[in-house]
Design an enzyme around this catalytic site. Sequence first.
Site, PDB file in Angstrom:
ATOM      1  N   LYS A  60       0.864  -1.192   0.000  1.00  0.00           N
ATOM      2  CA  LYS A  60       0.000   0.000   0.000  1.00  0.00           C
ATOM      3  C   LYS A  60       0.894   1.234   0.000  1.00  0.00           C
ATOM      4  O   LYS A  60       1.777   1.371   0.850  1.00  0.00           O
ATOM      5  CB  LYS A  60      -0.879   0.032   1.254  1.00  0.00           C
ATOM      6  CG  LYS A  60      -2.095  -0.852   1.176  1.00  0.00           C
ATOM      7  CD  LYS A  60      -2.980  -0.556   2.369  1.00  0.00           C
ATOM      8  CE  LYS A  60      -4.234  -1.397   2.348  1.00  0.00           C
ATOM      9  NZ  LYS A  60      -5.062  -1.142   3.538  1.00  0.00           N
ATOM     10  N   GLU A  64      -7.034  -6.206  -0.584  1.00  0.00           N
ATOM     11  CA  GLU A  64      -7.995  -5.997   0.506  1.00  0.00           C
ATOM     12  C   GLU A  64      -9.439  -6.138   0.039  1.00  0.00           C
ATOM     13  O   GLU A  64     -10.278  -5.292   0.285  1.00  0.00           O
ATOM     14  CB  GLU A  64      -7.766  -4.610   1.143  1.00  0.00           C
ATOM     15  CG  GLU A  64      -8.370  -4.497   2.533  1.00  0.00           C
ATOM     16  CD  GLU A  64      -7.972  -3.218   3.258  1.00  0.00           C
ATOM     17  OE1 GLU A  64      -6.808  -3.102   3.646  1.00  0.00           O
ATOM     18  OE2 GLU A  64      -8.837  -2.363   3.443  1.00  0.00           O
ATOM     19  N   ARG A  81      -7.684  -9.558   4.053  1.00  0.00           N
ATOM     20  CA  ARG A  81      -6.756  -8.527   4.527  1.00  0.00           C
ATOM     21  C   ARG A  81      -7.412  -7.564   5.513  1.00  0.00           C
ATOM     22  O   ARG A  81      -6.731  -6.918   6.315  1.00  0.00           O
ATOM     23  CB  ARG A  81      -6.192  -7.777   3.309  1.00  0.00           C
ATOM     24  CG  ARG A  81      -5.053  -6.845   3.637  1.00  0.00           C
ATOM     25  CD  ARG A  81      -4.332  -6.358   2.387  1.00  0.00           C
ATOM     26  NE  ARG A  81      -3.348  -5.346   2.736  1.00  0.00           N
ATOM     27  CZ  ARG A  81      -2.349  -4.958   1.965  1.00  0.00           C
ATOM     28  NH1 ARG A  81      -2.183  -5.500   0.783  1.00  0.00           N
ATOM     29  NH2 ARG A  81      -1.510  -4.021   2.352  1.00  0.00           N
ATOM     30  N   HIS A  90      -8.726  -1.148  14.779  1.00  0.00           N
ATOM     31  CA  HIS A  90      -8.588   0.108  14.054  1.00  0.00           C
ATOM     32  C   HIS A  90      -9.901   0.856  13.854  1.00  0.00           C
ATOM     33  O   HIS A  90      -9.897   2.037  13.521  1.00  0.00           O
ATOM     34  CB  HIS A  90      -7.883  -0.125  12.715  1.00  0.00           C
ATOM     35  CG  HIS A  90      -6.396  -0.319  12.878  1.00  0.00           C
ATOM     36  ND1 HIS A  90      -5.868  -1.385  13.583  1.00  0.00           N
ATOM     37  CD2 HIS A  90      -5.329   0.410  12.459  1.00  0.00           C
ATOM     38  CE1 HIS A  90      -4.539  -1.299  13.570  1.00  0.00           C
ATOM     39  NE2 HIS A  90      -4.187  -0.217  12.899  1.00  0.00           N
ATOM     40  N   HIS A 138      -9.197   4.714  14.549  1.00  0.00           N
ATOM     41  CA  HIS A 138      -9.329   5.834  13.616  1.00  0.00           C
ATOM     42  C   HIS A 138     -10.266   6.892  14.188  1.00  0.00           C
ATOM     43  O   HIS A 138     -10.019   8.099  14.060  1.00  0.00           O
ATOM     44  CB  HIS A 138      -9.844   5.342  12.253  1.00  0.00           C
ATOM     45  CG  HIS A 138      -8.841   4.499  11.530  1.00  0.00           C
ATOM     46  ND1 HIS A 138      -9.202   3.455  10.706  1.00  0.00           N
ATOM     47  CD2 HIS A 138      -7.493   4.528  11.527  1.00  0.00           C
ATOM     48  CE1 HIS A 138      -8.105   2.882  10.214  1.00  0.00           C
ATOM     49  NE2 HIS A 138      -7.067   3.520  10.702  1.00  0.00           N
TER      50      HIS A 138
HETATM   51  P1  NAD Z   1       6.975   8.106  10.637  1.00  0.00           P
HETATM   52  O1  NAD Z   1       7.435   7.663   9.335  1.00  0.00           O
HETATM   53  O2  NAD Z   1       6.509   9.515  10.792  1.00  0.00           O
HETATM   54  O3  NAD Z   1       8.138   7.815  11.702  1.00  0.00           O
HETATM   55  C1  NAD Z   1       7.935   8.177  13.045  1.00  0.00           C
HETATM   56  C2  NAD Z   1       9.036   9.128  13.537  1.00  0.00           C
HETATM   57  O4  NAD Z   1      10.195   8.375  13.816  1.00  0.00           O
HETATM   58  C3  NAD Z   1       9.447  10.202  12.540  1.00  0.00           C
HETATM   59  O5  NAD Z   1       9.742  11.384  13.233  1.00  0.00           O
HETATM   60  C4  NAD Z   1      10.725   9.625  11.925  1.00  0.00           C
HETATM   61  O6  NAD Z   1      11.591  10.637  11.475  1.00  0.00           O
HETATM   62  C5  NAD Z   1      11.306   8.909  13.109  1.00  0.00           C
HETATM   63  N1  NAD Z   1      12.150   7.753  12.799  1.00  0.00           N
HETATM   64  C6  NAD Z   1      11.824   6.692  12.015  1.00  0.00           C
HETATM   65  N2  NAD Z   1      12.805   5.780  12.075  1.00  0.00           N
HETATM   66  C7  NAD Z   1      13.758   6.259  12.906  1.00  0.00           C
HETATM   67  C8  NAD Z   1      15.006   5.760  13.388  1.00  0.00           C
HETATM   68  N3  NAD Z   1      15.433   4.537  13.085  1.00  0.00           N
HETATM   69  N4  NAD Z   1      15.731   6.555  14.196  1.00  0.00           N
HETATM   70  C9  NAD Z   1      15.277   7.775  14.564  1.00  0.00           C
HETATM   71  N5  NAD Z   1      14.101   8.289  14.183  1.00  0.00           N
HETATM   72  C10 NAD Z   1      13.354   7.535  13.356  1.00  0.00           C
HETATM   73  O7  NAD Z   1       5.776   7.207  11.217  1.00  0.00           O
HETATM   74  P2  NAD Z   1       5.547   5.627  11.264  1.00  0.00           P
HETATM   75  O8  NAD Z   1       4.873   5.383  12.550  1.00  0.00           O
HETATM   76  O9  NAD Z   1       6.765   4.877  10.902  1.00  0.00           O
HETATM   77  O10 NAD Z   1       4.503   5.407  10.069  1.00  0.00           O
HETATM   78  C11 NAD Z   1       3.226   6.016  10.084  1.00  0.00           C
HETATM   79  C12 NAD Z   1       2.732   6.106   8.662  1.00  0.00           C
HETATM   80  O11 NAD Z   1       2.674   4.795   8.111  1.00  0.00           O
HETATM   81  C13 NAD Z   1       1.333   6.693   8.543  1.00  0.00           C
HETATM   82  O12 NAD Z   1       1.327   7.666   7.538  1.00  0.00           O
HETATM   83  C14 NAD Z   1       0.463   5.508   8.153  1.00  0.00           C
HETATM   84  O13 NAD Z   1      -0.626   5.884   7.348  1.00  0.00           O
HETATM   85  C15 NAD Z   1       1.462   4.653   7.397  1.00  0.00           C
HETATM   86  N6  NAD Z   1       1.132   3.225   7.375  1.00  0.00           N
HETATM   87  C16 NAD Z   1       1.148   2.598   6.179  1.00  0.00           C
HETATM   88  C17 NAD Z   1       0.855   1.245   6.095  1.00  0.00           C
HETATM   89  C18 NAD Z   1       0.909   0.547   4.769  1.00  0.00           C
HETATM   90  O14 NAD Z   1       0.478  -0.609   4.686  1.00  0.00           O
HETATM   91  N7  NAD Z   1       1.437   1.176   3.739  1.00  0.00           N
HETATM   92  C19 NAD Z   1       0.540   0.524   7.253  1.00  0.00           C
HETATM   93  C20 NAD Z   1       0.530   1.198   8.476  1.00  0.00           C
HETATM   94  C21 NAD Z   1       0.829   2.549   8.518  1.00  0.00           C
END
Ligand code: NAD
Length: 360
Positions: free
Chosen positions: A141, A236, A240, A247, A251
């Site tokens: 996704k 999905e 899925r 959630h 949400h």
């Molecule tokens: P994010 O990418 O914003 O990362 C969270 C924070 O951690 C950010 O400030 C980032 O800079 C920091 N960070 C990440 N890795 C780090 C590291 N190793 N060291 C230091 N800092 C680090 O948020 P997230 O929680 O990773 O992802 C959330 C996003 O993912 C949402 O937009 C959500 O919609 C999406 N998502 C997508 C799917 C999918 O199937 N594609 C599934 C779940 C969530």
Amino acid sequence: MSTHVALGDRSYSIHYQSLEHLPGLLEDEGLRIGRCLLVSDENVAAHYRSPLVRQLERAGWTVRSIVLSPGEQTKSAEALQSIYDEALTWGIDRQTPVLALGGGVIGDLAGFAAATLLRGLPLVHLPTSLLAQVDASVGGKTAINHETGKNLIGAFYQPRFVCTDPSVLDTLPMAEYTSGMAEVVKHALIRDVDLMSFLEENLVSILSRRDREAIAETIRRAVSVKADVVSADERETGERVVLNFGHTFAHAIESVAGYGTFSHGEAVALGMRAALYLSHHRHPDALPRERAVELVRALPVEPDPSALDFDSLYEAMRSDKKNTEGTIQFVLLDRLGHAYVTGDLRRSLVQRAWEFACEE
Ligand code: NAD
């Protein structure tokens, strides 16, 4: 060590390897040495960009880095446009890989850029948050947000491969780590009772990040759950949906409280408490609620959820885009490790589930 996502000619592997090995993996996966685009955010780039670029250049790659602001607001049309502009003015061809180095935000955004540039460039996920490692980097996704809602513009686009390096979690802020752990617990509850037992046995060392081997094992097992589910239902249309366990409430909590008040993981933890109440109500003999709830309650939730108005939460759940024919969709368990979707739950029961979720 690797996990396979079986999707016919879109199948791929998740390799559990240090980022140092990326040049070798690119070669093994048949990518032609030349130009590559590395997309990251400032927090992640500060730790991992320079060493990675050095490794790639040593192997003969020419790297163009695009470093964006951290945070959800970067999943935007403006940030996407900036990637298009950099890529197309620099000069890419259909073999140029996009390397997405970051959390779910960078994975979703760079993934959508890869899906759309020249009708599709090879995408390599290098997930650096726990959430991205166990969830966002697996399943294809990709998306950006629109002012009317999250993830409304996107595509299903599978990566060429994923390189997951658990050691990069050392620099991940604790709040982000616990937030990702909520998805791990979700994967265990919906599909993997052995993972649940493993978490119960190692919970303290996993949550406090003391045991790297236990964390690496947790990641591999949680990834396997996601890989299995998406292999069975890429787009999905059926199974899925069980990944949405917890959630429906989550949400609504995020939207009613205002994004950022509760972390996504805190909202999912509360949503799972409510979903476990509903599941136990339906299947009192098959679902040992106390055991499951104990694991979910180990996930810390800082803000007080009881301050949220149930009517507003219910309204938000009713307007969720995942609903069909105006019925709120809940994912429930009929036993530990087995989830299904249902739509016919009384409002009063849903309210009782929320009150249960808010209990200290
Ligand atoms: P994010 O990418 O914003 O990362 C969270 C924070 O951690 C950010 O400030 C980032 O800079 C920091 N960070 C990440 N890795 C780090 C590291 N190793 N060291 C230091 N800092 C680090 O948020 P997230 O929680 O990773 O992802 C959330 C996003 O993912 C949402 O937009 C959500 O919609 C999406 N998502 C997508 C799917 C999918 O199937 N594609 C599934 C779940 C969530």
